[in-house]
Write a protein that holds these residues in place. Structure first.
Motif, mmCIF file in Angstrom:
data_model
loop_
_atom_site.group_PDB
_atom_site.id
_atom_site.type_symbol
_atom_site.label_atom_id
_atom_site.label_comp_id
_atom_site.label_asym_id
_atom_site.label_seq_id
_atom_site.Cartn_x
_atom_site.Cartn_y
_atom_site.Cartn_z
ATOM 1 N N ASP A 28 21.873 91.749 51.721
ATOM 2 C CA ASP A 28 22.556 91.736 50.430
ATOM 3 C C ASP A 28 23.410 92.981 50.223
ATOM 4 O O ASP A 28 24.094 93.109 49.209
ATOM 5 N N PHE A 29 23.347 93.909 51.187
ATOM 6 C CA PHE A 29 24.070 95.174 51.077
ATOM 7 C C PHE A 29 25.049 95.364 52.239
ATOM 8 O O PHE A 29 24.849 94.829 53.326
ATOM 9 N N ASP A 30 26.053 96.161 51.972
ATOM 10 C CA ASP A 30 26.910 96.670 53.033
ATOM 11 C C ASP A 30 26.294 98.007 53.435
ATOM 12 O O ASP A 30 26.358 98.975 52.690
ATOM 13 N N VAL A 31 25.644 98.034 54.594
ATOM 14 C CA VAL A 31 24.935 99.236 55.042
ATOM 15 C C VAL A 31 25.914 100.171 55.743
ATOM 16 O O VAL A 31 26.546 99.802 56.735
ATOM 17 N N VAL A 32 26.029 101.375 55.229
ATOM 18 C CA VAL A 32 26.939 102.367 55.803
ATOM 19 C C VAL A 32 26.102 103.558 56.270
ATOM 20 O O VAL A 32 25.482 104.246 55.453
ATOM 21 N N SER A 33 26.077 103.784 57.563
ATOM 22 C CA SER A 33 25.252 104.843 58.134
ATOM 23 C C SER A 33 26.084 106.093 58.369
ATOM 24 O O SER A 33 26.993 106.082 59.193
ATOM 25 N N VAL A 34 25.777 107.144 57.640
ATOM 26 C CA VAL A 34 26.475 108.409 57.857
ATOM 27 C C VAL A 34 25.641 109.261 58.801
ATOM 28 O O VAL A 34 24.426 109.102 58.883
ATOM 29 N N GLU A 35 26.302 110.144 59.536
ATOM 30 C CA GLU A 35 25.567 110.989 60.482
ATOM 31 C C GLU A 35 26.220 112.364 60.585
ATOM 32 O O GLU A 35 27.438 112.514 60.411
ATOM 33 N N LEU A 36 25.400 113.323 60.868
ATOM 34 C CA LEU A 36 25.891 114.673 61.095
ATOM 35 C C LEU A 36 26.521 114.770 62.484
ATOM 36 O O LEU A 36 26.232 113.944 63.357
ATOM 37 N N PRO A 37 27.372 115.758 62.712
ATOM 38 C CA PRO A 37 28.019 115.894 64.023
ATOM 39 C C PRO A 37 27.039 116.285 65.122
ATOM 40 O O PRO A 37 25.923 116.729 64.859
ATOM 41 N N ARG A 41 28.113 108.723 67.219
ATOM 42 C CA ARG A 41 29.571 108.573 67.329
ATOM 43 C C ARG A 41 30.295 109.909 67.266
ATOM 44 O O ARG A 41 31.486 109.973 67.531
ATOM 45 N N ARG A 42 29.553 110.970 66.901
ATOM 46 C CA ARG A 42 30.169 112.290 66.727
ATOM 47 C C ARG A 42 29.647 113.289 67.770
ATOM 48 O O ARG A 42 29.547 114.480 67.518
ATOM 49 N N MET A 43 29.343 112.765 68.932
ATOM 50 C CA MET A 43 28.739 113.562 69.993
ATOM 51 C C MET A 43 29.566 114.792 70.372
ATOM 52 O O MET A 43 29.027 115.853 70.690
ATOM 53 N N ALA A 44 30.881 114.649 70.319
ATOM 54 C CA ALA A 44 31.744 115.736 70.788
ATOM 55 C C ALA A 44 31.901 116.875 69.780
ATOM 56 O O ALA A 44 32.438 117.930 70.112
#
Length: 230
Positions: A28-37, A41-44
């Motif tokens: 029922d939600f649009d799940v948006v996953s934020v992440e620290l660097p 996806r922010r490996m670099a």
């Protein structure tokens, strides 16, 4: 019809994939996953070790991805304590969340481990085994663990720096849940002083990562809190 968003803030050592297991219960939600660097996806990107810098990073991610006025912040453990700071930043920015759901944390100033970021490797491994968040197969594999170790240390430093931060209460409904086997689970009512809005709490069976066995309950809490909006 546009779904309400739920922004997920990961725990120490986590990334944008940490809550994949919850998605089937959050249709029922649009799940948006934020992440620290420094991971996922922010490996670099370079790791962050400061609490306020980490909160600012997550705040910017959320603001850039907001699609409507109805949204929830969800954070577990480190994600919970970051979530409180981020919620205040969003409130000041006049983009107030509809609700906050925090799990696996008994509140500001209540932590079992101290100076974890600077422990010897074997001691750090034991802490992680106690918490249960990282598979034993990773902890006992030297090559794999050396890959995760810098991220875990940076995140523990972020979480520990929050201990000296003076949090201001938010005017946002807050629901907190902990596992029955967690340290300080009897003290989660202390979260109440960090909101001037409605507050609710509960315990679910399990240890620090009880959330893996209670995704339906957490989803039900999210739906219930959103239905009370307004």
């Amino acid at each position: 019809m546009k779904k309400p968003q739920i922004f997920t803030l990961h725990f120490a050592g986590g990334n944008c994939y940490s809550y994949q297991f919850m998605k089937p219960a959050l249709l029922d939600f649009d799940v948006v996953s934020v992440e620290l660097p420094g991971r996922g996806r922010r490996m670099a990107e370079p790791l962050i070790r400061g609490f306020e810098a980490a909160a600012k990073d997550m705040f910017q991610q959320i603001v850039s991805q907001l699609t409507g006025s109805s949204f929830i912040l969800y954070g577990h453990s480190m994600g919970a304590i970051l979530g409180l700071k981020v919620a205040r930043m969003l409130e000041d920015y006049e983009k107030k969340p509809s609700a906050l759901i925090f799990t696996g944390h008994a509140g500001p100033k209540l932590v079992k481990y101290k100076n974890t970021a600077f422990l010897e490797t074997q001691e750090l491994k034991q802490v992680l085994l106690d918490l249960g968040g990282l598979p034993d197969s990773v902890i006992h594999n030297s090559e794999l663990f050396s890959f995760f170790e810098p991220v875990i240390r940076a995140d523990f430093e972020v979480a520990e720096r929050a201990d000296s931060y003076e949090f201001e209460p938010v005017d946002i409904p807050l629901h907190v849940v902990m596992g029955t086997e967690e340290d300080f689970s009897d003290k989660i009512g202390l979260w109440e002083k960090y909101t001037t809005s409605s507050f609710s709490k509960g315990l679910l069976s399990g240890d620090h990562f009880f959330i893996h066995n209670h995704i339906c309950e957490i989803a039900a809490i999210a739906k219930s809190m959103l239905s009370k909006e307004g």
